[in-house]
Design a protein around this motif. Structure first.
Motif, PDB file in Angstrom:
ATOM      1  N   ASP A 135       0.825  -1.205   0.000  1.00  0.00           N
ATOM      2  CA  ASP A 135       0.000   0.000   0.000  1.00  0.00           C
ATOM      3  C   ASP A 135       0.861   1.259   0.000  1.00  0.00           C
ATOM      4  O   ASP A 135       0.352   2.373  -0.150  1.00  0.00           O
ATOM      5  N   VAL A 136       2.173   1.078   0.238  1.00  0.00           N
ATOM      6  CA  VAL A 136       3.097   2.214   0.298  1.00  0.00           C
ATOM      7  C   VAL A 136       3.891   2.272  -1.007  1.00  0.00           C
ATOM      8  O   VAL A 136       4.317   1.236  -1.525  1.00  0.00           O
ATOM      9  N   GLU A 137       4.091   3.473  -1.527  1.00  0.00           N
ATOM     10  CA  GLU A 137       4.896   3.599  -2.748  1.00  0.00           C
ATOM     11  C   GLU A 137       6.320   3.140  -2.472  1.00  0.00           C
ATOM     12  O   GLU A 137       6.959   3.587  -1.504  1.00  0.00           O
ATOM     13  N   ALA A 138       6.821   2.233  -3.293  1.00  0.00           N
ATOM     14  CA  ALA A 138       8.170   1.704  -3.089  1.00  0.00           C
ATOM     15  C   ALA A 138       9.212   2.790  -3.342  1.00  0.00           C
ATOM     16  O   ALA A 138       9.035   3.656  -4.200  1.00  0.00           O
ATOM     17  N   THR A 139      10.298   2.726  -2.590  1.00  0.00           N
ATOM     18  CA  THR A 139      11.394   3.668  -2.784  1.00  0.00           C
ATOM     19  C   THR A 139      12.149   3.349  -4.065  1.00  0.00           C
ATOM     20  O   THR A 139      12.673   4.235  -4.748  1.00  0.00           O
ATOM     21  N   HIS A 140      12.217   2.041  -4.373  1.00  0.00           N
ATOM     22  CA  HIS A 140      12.904   1.621  -5.601  1.00  0.00           C
ATOM     23  C   HIS A 140      12.149   0.443  -6.215  1.00  0.00           C
ATOM     24  O   HIS A 140      11.775  -0.494  -5.504  1.00  0.00           O
ATOM     25  N   ILE A 141      11.929   0.523  -7.499  1.00  0.00           N
ATOM     26  CA  ILE A 141      11.292  -0.576  -8.239  1.00  0.00           C
ATOM     27  C   ILE A 141      12.264  -1.040  -9.309  1.00  0.00           C
ATOM     28  O   ILE A 141      12.898  -0.214  -9.987  1.00  0.00           O
ATOM     29  N   GLU A 142      12.400  -2.360  -9.467  1.00  0.00           N
ATOM     30  CA  GLU A 142      13.284  -2.915 -10.487  1.00  0.00           C
ATOM     31  C   GLU A 142      12.444  -3.386 -11.677  1.00  0.00           C
ATOM     32  O   GLU A 142      11.823  -4.467 -11.618  1.00  0.00           O
ATOM     33  N   PRO A 143      12.383  -2.596 -12.759  1.00  0.00           N
ATOM     34  CA  PRO A 143      11.532  -2.970 -13.905  1.00  0.00           C
ATOM     35  C   PRO A 143      11.893  -4.332 -14.486  1.00  0.00           C
ATOM     36  O   PRO A 143      11.025  -5.059 -14.962  1.00  0.00           O
ATOM     37  N   ARG A 144      13.190  -4.681 -14.471  1.00  0.00           N
ATOM     38  CA  ARG A 144      13.590  -5.957 -15.064  1.00  0.00           C
ATOM     39  C   ARG A 144      12.989  -7.140 -14.305  1.00  0.00           C
ATOM     40  O   ARG A 144      12.781  -8.217 -14.880  1.00  0.00           O
ATOM     41  N   ALA A 145      12.701  -6.960 -13.025  1.00  0.00           N
ATOM     42  CA  ALA A 145      12.115  -8.054 -12.243  1.00  0.00           C
ATOM     43  C   ALA A 145      10.699  -8.370 -12.739  1.00  0.00           C
ATOM     44  O   ALA A 145      10.281  -9.530 -12.767  1.00  0.00           O
ATOM     45  N   PHE A 146       9.957  -7.317 -13.143  1.00  0.00           N
ATOM     46  CA  PHE A 146       8.618  -7.551 -13.701  1.00  0.00           C
ATOM     47  C   PHE A 146       8.726  -8.345 -15.003  1.00  0.00           C
ATOM     48  O   PHE A 146       7.884  -9.192 -15.298  1.00  0.00           O
ATOM     49  N   GLU A 147       9.774  -8.041 -15.769  1.00  0.00           N
ATOM     50  CA  GLU A 147       9.980  -8.778 -17.021  1.00  0.00           C
ATOM     51  C   GLU A 147      10.280 -10.245 -16.740  1.00  0.00           C
ATOM     52  O   GLU A 147       9.815 -11.139 -17.453  1.00  0.00           O
ATOM     53  N   VAL A 148      11.070 -10.502 -15.678  1.00  0.00           N
ATOM     54  CA  VAL A 148      11.367 -11.895 -15.310  1.00  0.00           C
ATOM     55  C   VAL A 148      10.077 -12.627 -14.955  1.00  0.00           C
ATOM     56  O   VAL A 148       9.826 -13.751 -15.407  1.00  0.00           O
ATOM     57  N   SER A 149       9.226 -11.980 -14.155  1.00  0.00           N
ATOM     58  CA  SER A 149       7.954 -12.594 -13.767  1.00  0.00           C
ATOM     59  C   SER A 149       7.100 -12.901 -14.989  1.00  0.00           C
ATOM     60  O   SER A 149       6.488 -13.975 -15.097  1.00  0.00           O
ATOM     61  N   GLU A 150       7.052 -11.948 -15.906  1.00  0.00           N
ATOM     62  CA  GLU A 150       6.229 -12.141 -17.106  1.00  0.00           C
ATOM     63  C   GLU A 150       6.757 -13.293 -17.959  1.00  0.00           C
ATOM     64  O   GLU A 150       5.985 -14.112 -18.483  1.00  0.00           O
ATOM     65  N   ARG A 151       8.074 -13.376 -18.075  1.00  0.00           N
ATOM     66  CA  ARG A 151       8.652 -14.476 -18.856  1.00  0.00           C
ATOM     67  C   ARG A 151       8.347 -15.825 -18.211  1.00  0.00           C
ATOM     68  O   ARG A 151       8.057 -16.807 -18.901  1.00  0.00           O
ATOM     69  N   LEU A 152       8.418 -15.870 -16.881  1.00  0.00           N
ATOM     70  CA  LEU A 152       8.125 -17.133 -16.188  1.00  0.00           C
ATOM     71  C   LEU A 152       6.679 -17.553 -16.431  1.00  0.00           C
ATOM     72  O   LEU A 152       6.396 -18.731 -16.687  1.00  0.00           O
ATOM     73  N   ARG A 153       5.768 -16.593 -16.378  1.00  0.00           N
ATOM     74  CA  ARG A 153       4.343 -16.923 -16.621  1.00  0.00           C
ATOM     75  C   ARG A 153       4.162 -17.464 -18.027  1.00  0.00           C
ATOM     76  O   ARG A 153       3.439 -18.438 -18.232  1.00  0.00           O
ATOM     77  N   LYS A 154       4.795 -16.831 -18.977  1.00  0.00           N
ATOM     78  CA  LYS A 154       4.652 -17.274 -20.373  1.00  0.00           C
ATOM     79  C   LYS A 154       5.227 -18.668 -20.577  1.00  0.00           C
ATOM     80  O   LYS A 154       4.798 -19.408 -21.466  1.00  0.00           O
ATOM     81  N   MET A 155       6.209 -19.042 -19.760  1.00  0.00           N
ATOM     82  CA  MET A 155       6.804 -20.377 -19.875  1.00  0.00           C
ATOM     83  C   MET A 155       5.968 -21.436 -19.159  1.00  0.00           C
ATOM     84  O   MET A 155       6.276 -22.618 -19.252  1.00  0.00           O
ATOM     85  N   GLY A 156       4.952 -21.004 -18.412  1.00  0.00           N
ATOM     86  CA  GLY A 156       4.100 -21.961 -17.730  1.00  0.00           C
ATOM     87  C   GLY A 156       4.371 -22.107 -16.248  1.00  0.00           C
ATOM     88  O   GLY A 156       3.757 -22.933 -15.575  1.00  0.00           O
ATOM     89  N   TRP A 157       5.295 -21.295 -15.734  1.00  0.00           N
ATOM     90  CA  TRP A 157       5.524 -21.310 -14.284  1.00  0.00           C
ATOM     91  C   TRP A 157       4.344 -20.652 -13.589  1.00  0.00           C
ATOM     92  O   TRP A 157       3.740 -19.715 -14.120  1.00  0.00           O
TER      93      TRP A 157
END
Length: 372
Positions: A135-157
């Motif tokens: 609920d709190v705005e993060a001080t730092h967000i790593e955009p590449r981590a979202f890409e990793v999550s998306e790739r894992l979902r597409k692979m069926g994880w």
């Protein structure tokens, strides 16, 4: 990049881990000897030049009566998670684990997705409308981590809604860390809140002494740990577990595990274990007596452990798991409340992921775990 995967020796695995700035303590070869109820295997990824470029410790847990296994890579594998073709790393692993009889694979990519500094966390705690870190705005967000999550979902994880719950040895998704790199020790102390600094001074004035223990002191550790378990209502691990941890981890590296005691007037009133892999240092288990809490032994012990980590050249002092709850009525709120006083940051990893190799058995495991 063309990659091949094959089993490697423990020596190759350890040499690879030692070549890195840091890796999870759950991914060193000796961790397999801590988890004796699991069978283990060391995996290595090799590039087209035959160079070892990744490693993973796999723990196998057999289903009762049949030779099918849950394959688990805690806080691993140690690979290039930001590689453009992540499937080239993970598909060979899935094929190999299936050949070994795995019906499901669980892994915990060591990929950080968000960080919140202490100012942001305190702001969230003071806001009655805020219940969770997210609920709190993060001080730092790593955009590449979202890409990793998306790739894992597409692979069926797959990932559960809370991204981590599943079975007994699940690792925390949220941890609390104090960055040490490029900071002076004085800067680190100044970032502690007033209460922490006051408690450290209070302990010093009361004569609390913090010392290191050895294998023969694990019995005394266990005494304090079981007092803590009874007070905080959790089931303690047996002494043999910590004796095994000490023996196997320190055989692999004589400085892998340490034990600390905070003493007052000759009596041990708090204790903690510390784990070290490269520049990453973890406070892993803590314990304390029910009395003499007013002399603040835990604050003194943490400050000594952090100073020792700093002296070793550590880049991160990791106070390990927290809940993401900022609700003062939540029984887990105290975890973050205590740790935020160190001036560090809450860190969210992308969580643990599952890949069902046999959907029927994987579903059966899910149902079993949800009913535990």
């Amino acid at each position: 990049m063309s990659l091949t995967l094959r089993t490697i020796s423990r020596e190759q695995h350890l040499a690879y881990i030692q070549s890195l700035p840091a890796a999870s303590h759950c991914q060193v070869p000796a961790w397999a000897d801590v988890k004796t109820e699991w069978r283990s295997e060391n995996l290595g990824w090799f590039d087209q030049n035959g160079q070892l470029v990744g490693a993973g410790l796999v723990l196998y847990r057999q289903l009762p009566k049949i030779k099918r296994y849950l394959a688990y890579l805690p806080e691993g594998p140690v690979i290039n998670w930001y590689a453009p073709h992540l499937d080239e790393w993970l598909q060979p692993m899935l094929a190999h684990l299936k050949e070994q009889g795995a019906f499901s694979v669980k892994m915990g990519p060591p990929v950080v997705i968000r960080r919140w500094d202490s100012v942001a966390i305190k702001s969230g705690i003071q806001d009655p409308d805020v219940k969770r870190l997210r609920d709190v705005e993060a001080t730092h967000i790593e955009p590449r981590a979202f890409e990793v999550s998306e790739r894992l979902r597409k692979m069926g994880w797959q990932q559960g809604e809370d991204g981590g719950a599943g079975f007994g040895d699940v690792q925390p998704r949220y941890v609390f860390q104090v960055p040490l790199a490029n900071r002076s020790l004085d800067d680190v102390l100044k970032s502690f809140n007033q209460l922490w600094r006051r408690n450290i001074k209070k302990a010093e004035k009361a004569g609390v002494d913090v010392v290191q223990g050895g294998f023969d002191d694990l019995g005394e550790w266990q005494r304090l740990y079981e007092i803590t378990a009874e007070r905080d209502h959790f089931r303690p691990r047996p002494l043999s577990y910590f004796q095994r941890m000490w023996t196997v981890l320190n055989t692999e590296d004589p400085n892998r595990m340490r034990l600390y005691f905070a003493r007052h007037e000759g009596e041990n009133v708090a204790a903690a274990t510390m784990l070290i892999v490269g520049g990453h240092v973890w406070y892993s288990y803590g314990a304390s007596a029910n009395h003499k809490r007013e002399v603040r032994p835990s604050n003194a012990m943490q400050w000594r452990m952090l100073r020792d980590a700093y002296a070793m050249g550590a880049t991160v002092y990791d106070l390990r798991g927290i809940s993401d709850s900022l609700d003062e009525t939540d029984h887990l709120f105290g975890l973050i409340q205590f740790k935020v006083g160190t001036g560090g940051e809450a860190v969210e990893y992308i969580g643990e992921w599952d890949f069902p190799l046999n959907k029927l058995l994987h579903k059966a495991l899910d149902i079993y775990m949800s009913r535990r």
